[in-house]
Design an enzyme around this catalytic site. Structure first.
Site, PDB file in Angstrom:
ATOM      1  N   ASP A 122       0.894  -1.150   0.000  1.00  0.00           N
ATOM      2  CA  ASP A 122       0.000   0.000   0.000  1.00  0.00           C
ATOM      3  C   ASP A 122       0.939   1.208   0.000  1.00  0.00           C
ATOM      4  O   ASP A 122       1.772   1.349   0.907  1.00  0.00           O
ATOM      5  CB  ASP A 122      -0.839  -0.071   1.283  1.00  0.00           C
ATOM      6  CG  ASP A 122      -1.701   1.154   1.484  1.00  0.00           C
ATOM      7  OD1 ASP A 122      -1.470   2.175   0.812  1.00  0.00           O
ATOM      8  OD2 ASP A 122      -2.591   1.089   2.342  1.00  0.00           O
ATOM      9  N   ILE A 123       0.811   2.075  -0.978  1.00  0.00           N
ATOM     10  CA  ILE A 123       1.802   3.153  -1.139  1.00  0.00           C
ATOM     11  C   ILE A 123       1.819   4.098   0.068  1.00  0.00           C
ATOM     12  O   ILE A 123       2.844   4.710   0.370  1.00  0.00           O
ATOM     13  CB  ILE A 123       1.576   3.923  -2.462  1.00  0.00           C
ATOM     14  CG1 ILE A 123       2.881   4.609  -2.901  1.00  0.00           C
ATOM     15  CG2 ILE A 123       0.423   4.919  -2.366  1.00  0.00           C
ATOM     16  CD1 ILE A 123       2.895   5.037  -4.332  1.00  0.00           C
TER      17      ILE A 123
ATOM     18  N   ASN B 113      -6.241  13.849  -9.674  1.00  0.00           N
ATOM     19  CA  ASN B 113      -7.003  14.405 -10.798  1.00  0.00           C
ATOM     20  C   ASN B 113      -6.651  15.894 -10.929  1.00  0.00           C
ATOM     21  O   ASN B 113      -5.925  16.430 -10.089  1.00  0.00           O
ATOM     22  CB  ASN B 113      -8.514  14.171 -10.625  1.00  0.00           C
ATOM     23  CG  ASN B 113      -9.007  14.765  -9.322  1.00  0.00           C
ATOM     24  OD1 ASN B 113      -8.615  15.874  -8.939  1.00  0.00           O
ATOM     25  ND2 ASN B 113      -9.855  14.031  -8.618  1.00  0.00           N
TER      26      ASN B 113
ATOM     27  N   GLY C 117      -9.661   5.906  -5.265  1.00  0.00           N
ATOM     28  CA  GLY C 117      -8.458   5.099  -5.512  1.00  0.00           C
ATOM     29  C   GLY C 117      -7.284   5.489  -4.632  1.00  0.00           C
ATOM     30  O   GLY C 117      -7.422   5.807  -3.448  1.00  0.00           O
ATOM     31  N   VAL C 118      -6.128   5.530  -5.260  1.00  0.00           N
ATOM     32  CA  VAL C 118      -4.901   5.796  -4.506  1.00  0.00           C
ATOM     33  C   VAL C 118      -4.908   7.237  -3.961  1.00  0.00           C
ATOM     34  O   VAL C 118      -4.396   7.500  -2.862  1.00  0.00           O
ATOM     35  CB  VAL C 118      -3.658   5.488  -5.390  1.00  0.00           C
ATOM     36  CG1 VAL C 118      -3.458   6.506  -6.483  1.00  0.00           C
ATOM     37  CG2 VAL C 118      -2.418   5.361  -4.542  1.00  0.00           C
ATOM     38  N   ASP C 119      -5.530   8.141  -4.707  1.00  0.00           N
ATOM     39  CA  ASP C 119      -5.634   9.548  -4.293  1.00  0.00           C
ATOM     40  C   ASP C 119      -6.367   9.636  -2.943  1.00  0.00           C
ATOM     41  O   ASP C 119      -5.888  10.274  -1.980  1.00  0.00           O
ATOM     42  CB  ASP C 119      -6.428  10.286  -5.396  1.00  0.00           C
ATOM     43  CG  ASP C 119      -6.304  11.786  -5.301  1.00  0.00           C
ATOM     44  OD1 ASP C 119      -5.518  12.264  -4.470  1.00  0.00           O
ATOM     45  OD2 ASP C 119      -7.001  12.487  -6.067  1.00  0.00           O
TER      46      ASP C 119
ATOM     47  N   SER D  48      -2.767   5.978 -13.712  1.00  0.00           N
ATOM     48  CA  SER D  48      -3.822   5.831 -14.749  1.00  0.00           C
ATOM     49  C   SER D  48      -4.382   4.418 -14.893  1.00  0.00           C
ATOM     50  O   SER D  48      -5.270   4.203 -15.713  1.00  0.00           O
ATOM     51  CB  SER D  48      -3.330   6.284 -16.139  1.00  0.00           C
ATOM     52  OG  SER D  48      -3.344   7.692 -16.217  1.00  0.00           O
TER      53      SER D  48
ATOM     54  N   GLY E 267      -6.073   2.593 -12.851  1.00  0.00           N
ATOM     55  CA  GLY E 267      -7.284   2.262 -12.096  1.00  0.00           C
ATOM     56  C   GLY E 267      -8.502   2.820 -12.815  1.00  0.00           C
ATOM     57  O   GLY E 267      -8.806   2.427 -13.948  1.00  0.00           O
TER      58      GLY E 267
ATOM     59  N   TYR F 154      -8.867   5.473 -14.387  1.00  0.00           N
ATOM     60  CA  TYR F 154      -8.562   6.085 -15.684  1.00  0.00           C
ATOM     61  C   TYR F 154      -8.365   5.060 -16.804  1.00  0.00           C
ATOM     62  O   TYR F 154      -8.174   5.442 -17.969  1.00  0.00           O
ATOM     63  CB  TYR F 154      -7.342   7.014 -15.572  1.00  0.00           C
ATOM     64  CG  TYR F 154      -7.668   8.374 -14.958  1.00  0.00           C
ATOM     65  CD1 TYR F 154      -8.942   8.665 -14.466  1.00  0.00           C
ATOM     66  CD2 TYR F 154      -6.709   9.373 -14.876  1.00  0.00           C
ATOM     67  CE1 TYR F 154      -9.238   9.904 -13.904  1.00  0.00           C
ATOM     68  CE2 TYR F 154      -6.999  10.622 -14.319  1.00  0.00           C
ATOM     69  CZ  TYR F 154      -8.272  10.869 -13.833  1.00  0.00           C
ATOM     70  OH  TYR F 154      -8.564  12.099 -13.282  1.00  0.00           O
TER      71      TYR F 154
HETATM   72  P1  ADP Z   1      -6.096   6.536 -11.859  1.00  0.00           P
HETATM   73  O1  ADP Z   1      -7.278   7.444 -11.713  1.00  0.00           O
HETATM   74  O2  ADP Z   1      -4.829   7.275 -12.237  1.00  0.00           O
HETATM   75  O3  ADP Z   1      -6.361   5.354 -12.699  1.00  0.00           O
HETATM   76  P2  ADP Z   1      -6.436   4.991  -9.401  1.00  0.00           P
HETATM   77  O4  ADP Z   1      -6.223   5.454  -8.013  1.00  0.00           O
HETATM   78  O5  ADP Z   1      -7.846   4.647  -9.788  1.00  0.00           O
HETATM   79  O6  ADP Z   1      -5.796   6.111 -10.348  1.00  0.00           O
HETATM   80  O7  ADP Z   1      -5.516   3.735  -9.695  1.00  0.00           O
HETATM   81  C1  ADP Z   1      -4.140   3.784  -9.965  1.00  0.00           C
HETATM   82  C2  ADP Z   1      -3.489   2.519  -9.455  1.00  0.00           C
HETATM   83  O8  ADP Z   1      -3.279   2.637  -8.049  1.00  0.00           O
HETATM   84  C3  ADP Z   1      -4.333   1.260  -9.664  1.00  0.00           C
HETATM   85  O9  ADP Z   1      -3.506   0.257 -10.225  1.00  0.00           O
HETATM   86  C4  ADP Z   1      -4.765   0.878  -8.255  1.00  0.00           C
HETATM   87  O10 ADP Z   1      -4.846  -0.543  -8.112  1.00  0.00           O
HETATM   88  C5  ADP Z   1      -3.623   1.414  -7.443  1.00  0.00           C
HETATM   89  N1  ADP Z   1      -3.907   1.695  -6.026  1.00  0.00           N
HETATM   90  C6  ADP Z   1      -5.081   1.972  -5.411  1.00  0.00           C
HETATM   91  N2  ADP Z   1      -4.876   2.179  -4.093  1.00  0.00           N
HETATM   92  C7  ADP Z   1      -3.535   2.038  -3.874  1.00  0.00           C
HETATM   93  C8  ADP Z   1      -2.694   2.112  -2.728  1.00  0.00           C
HETATM   94  N3  ADP Z   1      -3.169   2.378  -1.508  1.00  0.00           N
HETATM   95  N4  ADP Z   1      -1.351   1.899  -2.893  1.00  0.00           N
HETATM   96  C9  ADP Z   1      -0.833   1.643  -4.104  1.00  0.00           C
HETATM   97  N5  ADP Z   1      -1.579   1.556  -5.227  1.00  0.00           N
HETATM   98  C10 ADP Z   1      -2.904   1.747  -5.117  1.00  0.00           C
END
Ligand code: ADP
Length: 334
Positions: free
Chosen positions: A9-10, A23, A31-33, A116, A118, A120
């Protein structure tokens, strides 16, 4: 290891900077944001409000607040339509701009999610390839440790074709540890054929060398240590030390250690990483490994995957690491 692919998990990464797939508003999302904003706390959102958003393909930096990371680099990936709308160039720009910003801020360790890939919608295998290509290109010029953080394994796959190909190769070549007779026969056959072949080849190339001189060189090479063989091969290939360790995805400090200690015993993945970087044949790879006290075995998936790539003349360490990762094996490098 300058570039590592890790599953994590980042928000848990203790690095100088984590990158956020944000965004354009930079005011948080899913998502990750969302995960980064939740873990960092309200201070992050407050700072983001002062930034005035961010264009696709660009990057901006803030503090890390409650995160273990010191900084967050916010970059806006492209929304994937069909791959014909400049998505790749924009995604490359996200990685490049984020890395440049990290460098300017003196960051030595940076962690990226797969931008991008997830919501996107960028196909994950292609998104990973872009990440690896841009980061490895950057690392040829700069000293930094970069992590690509893969969140969910189920969603991550190298291309279906490569995966099936390697899986078949493993099936065809996997020798059960208990079928000793087969391993034994391979062991008995292979080195003899190989060494006769190579002796003839070398002999033809060195017609002017006397048999005594040739034997002398060969005997010296038997006593050669791993470190000595590595340095000899670097000279023979006419490359610089830096070209070799960078291509091996090995950091400079480890290389210096190996260079200055002729008896240095590297780990098996490190030894293989150098063999890959020097584009050694299978026979030479075996030779180099023996000097470090290792061998390639047919009862080990890791070894068979290495053999798969070397026998196809594919020495791209990042592709090999992707494949090792997909098969749950440890990765090459330090
Ligand atoms: P985007 O809108 O750029 O596609 P997302 O957040 O939807 O961004 O997804 C980008 C990537 O981050 C995806 O592969 C998703 O599985 C991954 N992701 C989501 N949560 C985490 C996290 N806590 N740590 C690392 N990667 C994550």
């Amino acid at each position: 290891m300058p570039l590592e692919i890790v599953r994590n998990d980042i928000t848990k990464m203790k690095v100088d900077a984590i990158v956020n797939a944000a965004n354009r508003s930079l005011l948080g999302g899913g998502g990750v944001d969302g995960a980064i904003h939740r873990a960092a706390g309200a201070g992050l959102l407050a700072e983001c409000r002062t930034l005035g958003g961010c264009k696709t393909g660009e990057a901006k930096i803030t503090g890390g607040y409650n995160l273990p990371a010191k900084h967050v680099i916010h970059t806006v990936g492209p929304i994937y339509e069909d791959g014909k709308h400049g998505e790749k160039a924009l995604l490359e720009s996200c990685y490049r701009k984020s890395l440049t910003l990290a460098k300017e801020q003196g960051c030595e360790t940076v962690a990226f999610p797969l931008i991008s890939s997830g919501v996107y919608g960028y196909p994950k295998d292609q998104a990973l390839k872009v990440a690896i290509d841009v980061i490895s290109g950057f690392l040829l010029e700069h000293e930094m440790t970069v992590y690509i953080v893969i969140f969910d394994k189920a969603a991550y796959r190298i291309s279906e074709k490569l995966f099936t190909d390697i899986a078949e190769y493993i099936d065809d070549n996997y020798v059960n540890e208990h079928t000793d007779y087969r391993r034994e026969s391979i062991r008995m056959r292979a080195p003899r054929q190989a060494s006769i072949g190579s002796f003839e080849a070398d002999f033809c190339e060195c017609k002017e060398m006397s048999v005594e001189d040739d034997l002398d060189i060969r005997i010296k090479q038997i006593d050669e240590s791993f470190s000595q063989m590595l340095l000899r091969k670097i000279d023979e290939k006419g490359i610089t030390d830096a070209q070799c360790y960078k291509k091996a995805n090995i950091d400079r400090k480890l290389f210096s250690k190996i260079r200055s200690d002729i008896h240095y015993k590297p780990s098996k993945p490190t030894a293989i990483a150098f063999a890959i970087s020097l584009e050694l044949s299978l026979e030479e790879t075996e030779d180099m490994l023996r000097k470090a006290g290792f061998a390639l075995s047919r009862s080990n998936k890791f070894d068979i995957i290495i053999e798969y790539f070397i026998s196809r003349g594919n020495y791209n360490i990042f592709e090999i690491n992707e494949a090792l990762f997909a098969f749950d094996q440890s990765l090459l490098g330090a």
